[in-house]
Design an enzyme around this catalytic site. Structure first.
Site, PDB file in Angstrom:
ATOM      1  N   TYR A 357       0.855  -1.193   0.000  1.00 58.74           N
ATOM      2  CA  TYR A 357       0.000   0.000   0.000  1.00 58.74           C
ATOM      3  C   TYR A 357       0.891   1.243   0.000  1.00 58.74           C
ATOM      4  CZ  TYR A 357      -4.206   2.702   1.460  1.00 58.74           C
ATOM      5  OH  TYR A 357      -5.269   3.584   1.546  1.00 58.74           O
ATOM      6  N   CYS A 358       0.663   2.125  -0.954  1.00 57.88           N
ATOM      7  CA  CYS A 358       1.336   3.422  -1.025  1.00 57.88           C
ATOM      8  C   CYS A 358       2.855   3.225  -1.051  1.00 57.88           C
ATOM      9  CB  CYS A 358       0.867   4.299   0.126  1.00 57.88           C
ATOM     10  SG  CYS A 358       1.418   6.028   0.026  1.00 57.88           S
ATOM     11  N   VAL A 359       3.586   3.862  -0.129  1.00 55.87           N
ATOM     12  CA  VAL A 359       5.048   3.804  -0.139  1.00 55.87           C
ATOM     13  C   VAL A 359       5.550   2.379   0.031  1.00 55.87           C
ATOM     14  CG1 VAL A 359       5.130   4.354   2.328  1.00 55.87           C
ATOM     15  CG2 VAL A 359       7.140   4.726   0.943  1.00 55.87           C
ATOM     16  N   GLY A 361       4.161  -0.148  -1.265  1.00 57.83           N
ATOM     17  CA  GLY A 361       4.039  -0.729  -2.601  1.00 57.83           C
ATOM     18  C   GLY A 361       5.219  -0.352  -3.476  1.00 57.83           C
TER      19      GLY A 361
END
Length: 624
Positions: A357-359, A361
């Site tokens: 998720y987000c960073v 990822g």
């Protein structure tokens, strides 16, 4: 240093004078259009208390910044009022708005605006419902009180006119490159949001009415809240006293089965007699707490995934302190590889499904590249990327904070080898200042309304500290220099990174209204990886677009060609589906290894013979 102190004091004086002038102008206008309010407010004892409290707040603000300067620490741009005024003074000197002809045209436009508005308040004028047809609309002024009396219509319509013209003038300032112009747009919008008449008690009709009704109790309560928020250095969004980890948030049953200095690994207890053989390992962003994916039971992605028959593992990152000052990019890559290996060995499986998720990822993509180069790519059966970027060319407004000057400010603000999470929270709030700052100022400081008990807002305020070395490298190497998409430009744990080596099947989700990871930027991931991919565009933004349980029946998502060169091209041939993308995702997961096995042995953490560390959600999520 003295010059900086004088600059900050001068900026504070300018803001004080702005408030005084606006307050006096409001009294004069109210004296003409709303004399009862003008007579009541100056004599009210609470207005005096408001002024005294404001002086105390200003003194606290000055002391706070004096402390920062004494310790040679600078706040990020736009957090210190002195920085705001420096930017705006530079804008003022260059602004085409100062051209005499333009000033004359704006003056004439303002006069025409006033004439048109006042004419609509004459008997018999206005639309069929009796409301005036005002030329500009804004949700900050949507309440009918802003239109019921001409004074408040004039106040907010004049503000909107001037704000529009000032914003337009930014595009005509000479001598700026595009990065500088974007920073100037951001600074201008931030200051214009701050000086909205909605934010001032004497100009906001709702606040005036509430003040008269409560004899100023709303303002007294608001100043107490403001003082408390300034003392803790963070804006309050919700009543956090009602939320308890492991009870009504982060409450899905499980055990911590592994622990390092950087993370804990949680395994959740199964809810079905059989489970998919390949487990799911989730890497949440370390700039927030993991329980965004395990809020209350109705919103929990973790609980839902467990109920679908998945064996779910979650990484809980530790908030940084001085003991983690040595942590870099390599440590997070190694942590992800270690978590993958722990899950494989624990369950005796050849591979795992992963979510980043987000960073996290972004880092997961680098981890996959490291494993691929080492010949270990088959240890990951699939990778799901939630609002994650690897190509930062079009990464949105966060790129405004990564030039050399901003990097220097962030470096100076990182005490003890870590960056206080409140600074990141302030940055994200500024990206949506109207919604995440000034809306709360009006509701809870000025109107005195009680804070809601909202789990998502509680999570948003539950900040984490970031290792300074890694945070700086992330902003420099990825956001600013965009090195991750350049083959072999970066390395981790002694292995060079080439995203083109990644052949793992991927599911890439973006939020159509995401302002943190713009969908155009997220889509680009698929052009840099070599394996099969599925792209899904979800309705809403960075959080609500992800945390959208099917039972809620909210939003929608689009599926289509993953080879589309742009979001516009994707949408041209995409199919829209109502509701949550979660059902599409679980079908995709089942298509990449749907064999089921009994949920026994170490599939049930903490059972006979299984040594675990502690109950979920573990200690790390509670560490500040």
């Amino acid at each position: 240093m003295a010059a900086k102190d004088e600059s900050a004091a001068g900026a504070a004086d300018i803001f004080t004078e702005m408030l005084r002038i606006q307050g006096e102008a409001a009294r004069q206008v109210l004296g003409t259009f709303l004399p009862e309010a003008a007579q009541a407010l100056p004599e009210d004892r609470t207005i005096t208390e408001w002024g005294e409290a404001a002086m105390r707040i200003q003194k606290m603000w000055e002391d706070f910044h004096a402390e920062q300067r004494t310790s040679h620490i600078r706040l990020p741009l736009f957090v210190d009022p002195a920085e705001w005024m420096t930017v705006m003074q530079g804008l003022y000197r260059q602004m085409p708005l100062l051209d005499p002809d333009r000033q004359r045209r704006i003056f004439e436009e303002g006069l025409q605006l006033w004439e048109n508005i006042l004419a609509q308040y004459e008997p018999g004028e206005g639309d069929s419902a009796g409301a005036p047809a005002l030329p500009r609309s804004d949700k900050r002024f949507a309440a009918p009180e802003w239109r019921e009396r001409p004074v408040f219509a004039l106040i907010h319509q004049t503000y909107l006119l001037l704000a529009q013209r000032i914003a337009e003038a930014v595009d005509e300032v000479d001598g700026l490159d595009e990065q500088e112009r974007e920073q100037l747009r951001f600074a201008t919008r931030s200051v214009l949001d701050a000086v909205s008449p909605a934010n001032f008690p004497m100009m906001n009709p709702l606040v005036l009415e509430r003040t008269l009704e409560t004899q100023g109790e709303n303002l007294a309560r608001g100043m107490e809240r403001l003082a408390a928020d300034l003392e803790k250095g963070q804006l309050t969004h919700t009543d956090s006293t009602v939320f308890r980890l492991g009870e009504n948030i982060a409450s899905t049953p499980g055990k911590v089965v592994h622990e390092t200095e950087l993370f804990q690994l949680i395994q959740y207890s199964p809810a079905t007699e059989e489970v998919l053989e390949t487990p799911l390992l989730i890497f949440p962003p370390w700039i927030n707490r993991f329980y965004i994916l395990d809020l209350n039971p109705k919103k929990s992605f973790v609980k839902w995934a467990v109920e679908q028959g998945l064996t779910v593992f979650m990484v809980s990152w530790r908030s940084a302190d001085e003991s983690l000052a040595h942590v870099t990019w390599d440590h997070y890559i190694r942590a992800q590889i270690e978590a993958i290996e722990v899950v494989r060995r624990r369950l005796g499986v050849p591979s795992v499904h992963t979510v980043g998720y987000c960073v996290a990822g972004t880092t997961l993509a680098a981890t996959l590249a490291v494993l691929a180069r080492r010949g270990q790519g088959d240890r990951v059966a699939s990778a799901t990327f939630l609002t994650a970027q690897v190509d930062f060319e079009q990464a949105g407004e966060l790129k405004l904070f990564v030039d050399d000057r901003q990097m220097d400010l962030i470096r100076q603000a990182s005490k003890g080898g870590f960056l206080d999470g409140r600074y990141m929270a302030a940055t994200f709030n500024l990206l949506r200042g109207t919604d995440l700052i000034w809306n709360y100022v009006v509701n809870h400081y000025l109107l005195g309304e009680d804070y809601p008990a909202f789990d998502l807002l509680h999570w948003n305020g539950d900040v984490t500290n970031l290792p300074a070395l890694w945070h700086e490298a992330y902003l420099r190497d990825l956001y600013r220099d965009n090195l991750l998409v350049q083959p072999d430009a970066l390395e981790a744990d002694g292995t060079r990174i080439d995203l083109g080596l990644v052949k793992t099947p991927v599911y890439v989700q973006a939020g159509r209204e995401d302002h943190i990871a713009p969908p155009e930027s997220v889509l680009r991931m698929l052009s840099h990886l070599s394996g099969p991919g599925r792209f899904v565009l979800a309705g809403s933004g960075h959080i609500a677009g992800v945390v959208n349980p099917p039972a809620a029946g909210k939003y929608q998502y689009w599926t289509g060609s993953s080879d589309a060169p742009s979001i516009a091209a994707f949408l041209e041939g995409a199919e829209e589906h109502p509701g949550s993308w979660w059902n599409d995702w679980i079908a995709w997961i089942a298509g990449h290894g749907g064999k089921r096995v009994p949920a026994r042995g170490k599939r049930r953490p903490g059972g006979r013979g299984d040594r675990v560390i502690e109950d979920a959600p573990g200690r790390y999520v509670a560490m500040r």
